[in-house]
Scaffold this motif. Structure first.
Motif, short mmCIF file in Angstrom:
data_model
loop_
_atom_site.label_atom_id
_atom_site.label_comp_id
_atom_site.label_asym_id
_atom_site.label_seq_id
_atom_site.Cartn_x
_atom_site.Cartn_y
_atom_site.Cartn_z
N UNK A 104 2.67 44.23 46.90
CA UNK A 104 1.59 44.97 46.35
C UNK A 104 1.71 46.57 46.85
N UNK A 105 1.73 46.59 48.07
CA UNK A 105 1.75 47.99 48.70
C UNK A 105 2.88 48.83 48.35
N UNK A 119 -4.27 47.08 39.13
CA UNK A 119 -5.29 46.79 38.39
C UNK A 119 -6.26 45.28 38.95
N UNK A 120 -5.39 44.57 39.13
CA UNK A 120 -6.03 43.02 39.47
C UNK A 120 -5.08 42.32 40.84
N UNK A 133 -0.05 45.43 37.94
CA UNK A 133 0.06 47.09 37.95
C UNK A 133 -0.14 47.31 36.24
N UNK A 134 -0.78 48.20 35.95
CA UNK A 134 -0.83 48.64 34.78
C UNK A 134 -0.69 50.15 34.42
N UNK A 135 -0.01 50.45 33.41
CA UNK A 135 0.07 51.95 32.92
C UNK A 135 -1.11 52.52 32.23
N UNK A 136 -1.83 53.36 32.71
CA UNK A 136 -2.95 53.79 32.05
C UNK A 136 -2.60 54.45 30.60
N UNK A 137 -1.74 55.04 30.39
CA UNK A 137 -1.27 55.83 29.33
C UNK A 137 -1.12 54.78 28.27
N UNK A 144 1.88 46.37 31.38
CA UNK A 144 1.59 45.92 32.77
C UNK A 144 2.73 45.18 33.44
N UNK A 145 2.85 45.23 34.61
CA UNK A 145 3.86 44.38 35.45
C UNK A 145 3.05 43.44 36.50
N UNK A 146 3.24 42.36 36.23
CA UNK A 146 2.69 41.34 37.18
C UNK A 146 3.65 40.89 38.31
N UNK A 147 3.35 41.14 39.57
CA UNK A 147 4.16 40.51 40.74
C UNK A 147 3.59 39.10 40.53
N UNK A 148 4.53 38.29 41.03
CA UNK A 148 4.18 36.83 40.95
C UNK A 148 5.05 36.04 42.12
#
Length: 121
Positions: free
Chosen positions: A16-17, A31-32, A40-44, A48-52
Protein backbone atom coordinates in the motif's frame (compact mmCIF):
# COMPACT_ATOMS: atom_id res chain seq x y z
CA UNK A 1 -14.86 2.68 -19.71
CA UNK A 2 -13.32 0.68 -16.88
CA UNK A 3 -14.52 1.56 -13.39
CA UNK A 4 -11.90 -0.40 -11.44
CA UNK A 5 -9.24 -3.04 -11.80
CA UNK A 6 -7.67 -5.56 -9.44
CA UNK A 7 -3.90 -5.92 -9.39
CA UNK A 8 -2.37 -8.89 -7.60
CA UNK A 9 0.69 -8.32 -5.43
CA UNK A 10 2.35 -10.64 -2.91
CA UNK A 11 0.88 -8.72 0.06
CA UNK A 12 -1.58 -5.92 -0.66
CA UNK A 13 -1.25 -4.31 2.77
CA UNK A 14 2.55 -4.27 2.58
CA UNK A 15 2.46 -2.78 -0.95
CA UNK A 16 0.00 0.00 0.00
CA UNK A 17 2.75 2.51 0.84
CA UNK A 18 4.56 1.85 -2.46
CA UNK A 19 1.38 2.36 -4.48
CA UNK A 20 0.35 5.42 -2.46
CA UNK A 21 3.61 7.10 -3.52
CA UNK A 22 3.54 5.77 -7.09
CA UNK A 23 -0.05 6.76 -7.87
CA UNK A 24 -0.20 10.11 -6.03
CA UNK A 25 1.18 12.09 -9.02
CA UNK A 26 -1.69 10.66 -11.09
CA UNK A 27 -4.37 11.79 -8.63
CA UNK A 28 -5.00 8.52 -6.76
CA UNK A 29 -5.41 8.30 -2.98
CA UNK A 30 -5.88 5.34 -0.66
CA UNK A 31 -9.60 5.03 0.12
CA UNK A 32 -10.15 1.62 1.71
CA UNK A 33 -7.98 -1.00 3.37
CA UNK A 34 -9.03 -4.49 4.38
CA UNK A 35 -6.96 -7.57 5.19
CA UNK A 36 -5.60 -8.65 1.80
CA UNK A 37 -7.02 -5.72 -0.20
CA UNK A 38 -6.36 -1.99 -0.56
CA UNK A 39 -8.27 0.44 -2.78
CA UNK A 40 -6.83 3.57 -4.41
CA UNK A 41 -9.29 5.93 -6.11
CA UNK A 42 -8.92 8.89 -8.42
CA UNK A 43 -10.86 11.81 -6.93
CA UNK A 44 -11.46 13.40 -10.33
CA UNK A 45 -13.15 10.56 -12.16
CA UNK A 46 -13.74 7.89 -9.50
CA UNK A 47 -11.66 5.20 -11.22
CA UNK A 48 -10.12 2.84 -8.73
CA UNK A 49 -7.37 0.26 -8.42
CA UNK A 50 -7.62 -2.56 -5.93
CA UNK A 51 -4.42 -4.21 -4.75
CA UNK A 52 -5.21 -7.77 -3.86
CA UNK A 53 -3.24 -10.50 -2.14
CA UNK A 54 -3.47 -13.86 -3.93
CA UNK A 55 -6.10 -16.19 -2.63
CA UNK A 56 -5.68 -19.90 -1.91
CA UNK A 57 -1.89 -19.75 -2.31
CA UNK A 58 -2.02 -18.81 -6.00
CA UNK A 59 1.17 -17.15 -7.26
CA UNK A 60 1.35 -13.54 -8.38
CA UNK A 61 1.43 -13.41 -12.18
CA UNK A 62 2.94 -10.06 -13.22
CA UNK A 63 0.79 -7.91 -15.45
CA UNK A 64 0.94 -4.57 -17.25
CA UNK A 65 -1.36 -1.69 -16.30
CA UNK A 66 -1.25 1.75 -17.93
CA UNK A 67 -2.63 4.88 -16.27
CA UNK A 68 -3.48 7.96 -18.33
CA UNK A 69 -1.71 11.03 -16.98
CA UNK A 70 -2.61 14.70 -17.40
CA UNK A 71 0.85 15.93 -18.33
CA UNK A 72 4.43 14.99 -19.03
CA UNK A 73 5.31 16.48 -15.63
CA UNK A 74 2.88 14.06 -13.94
CA UNK A 75 4.55 11.17 -15.79
CA UNK A 76 7.98 12.34 -14.66
CA UNK A 77 6.72 12.65 -11.05
CA UNK A 78 5.18 9.16 -11.27
CA UNK A 79 8.51 7.71 -12.44
CA UNK A 80 10.53 9.53 -9.77
CA UNK A 81 8.07 8.50 -7.04
CA UNK A 82 8.20 4.88 -8.19
CA UNK A 83 11.99 4.78 -8.05
CA UNK A 84 12.07 6.54 -4.65
CA UNK A 85 9.55 4.03 -3.28
CA UNK A 86 11.67 1.03 -4.36
CA UNK A 87 10.38 0.33 -7.86
CA UNK A 88 12.66 -0.58 -10.76
CA UNK A 89 12.97 1.52 -13.90
CA UNK A 90 11.45 -0.17 -16.92
CA UNK A 91 11.49 2.89 -19.19
CA UNK A 92 12.46 6.49 -18.51
CA UNK A 93 9.89 9.21 -19.21
CA UNK A 94 9.92 10.12 -22.86
CA UNK A 95 8.30 9.89 -26.27
CA UNK A 96 7.39 6.47 -27.63
CA UNK A 97 6.94 7.16 -31.37
CA UNK A 98 6.68 3.44 -32.08
CA UNK A 99 3.46 3.44 -29.96
CA UNK A 100 2.03 6.53 -31.69
CA UNK A 101 3.14 9.96 -32.91
CA UNK A 102 2.24 11.73 -29.64
CA UNK A 103 2.68 8.86 -27.16
CA UNK A 104 4.71 9.80 -24.05
CA UNK A 105 5.21 7.35 -21.19
CA UNK A 106 7.28 5.99 -18.32
CA UNK A 107 7.35 2.49 -16.85
CA UNK A 108 8.07 1.13 -13.35
CA UNK A 109 8.27 -2.47 -12.20
CA UNK A 110 6.74 -2.80 -8.75
CA UNK A 111 8.40 -5.13 -6.20
CA UNK A 112 6.26 -8.02 -7.50
CA UNK A 113 7.26 -7.53 -11.15
CA UNK A 114 4.08 -5.79 -12.33
CA UNK A 115 4.83 -3.33 -15.15
CA UNK A 116 3.09 -0.07 -14.22
CA UNK A 117 2.92 2.65 -16.85
CA UNK A 118 1.89 6.30 -16.89
CA UNK A 119 1.12 7.64 -20.35
CA UNK A 120 -0.25 10.37 -22.60
CA UNK A 121 -1.23 9.90 -26.21
Amino acid sequence: MIDHIGLFVADANERAEFYAKLLAPLGYEKKHEFPGAVCFANAEDGDSVWLESPKDGNPVVPTHVAFRAKSEDAIKAFHEAGLAAGGVDNGQPGPRPNYGPTYYAAFIHDPDGNNIEAMLS
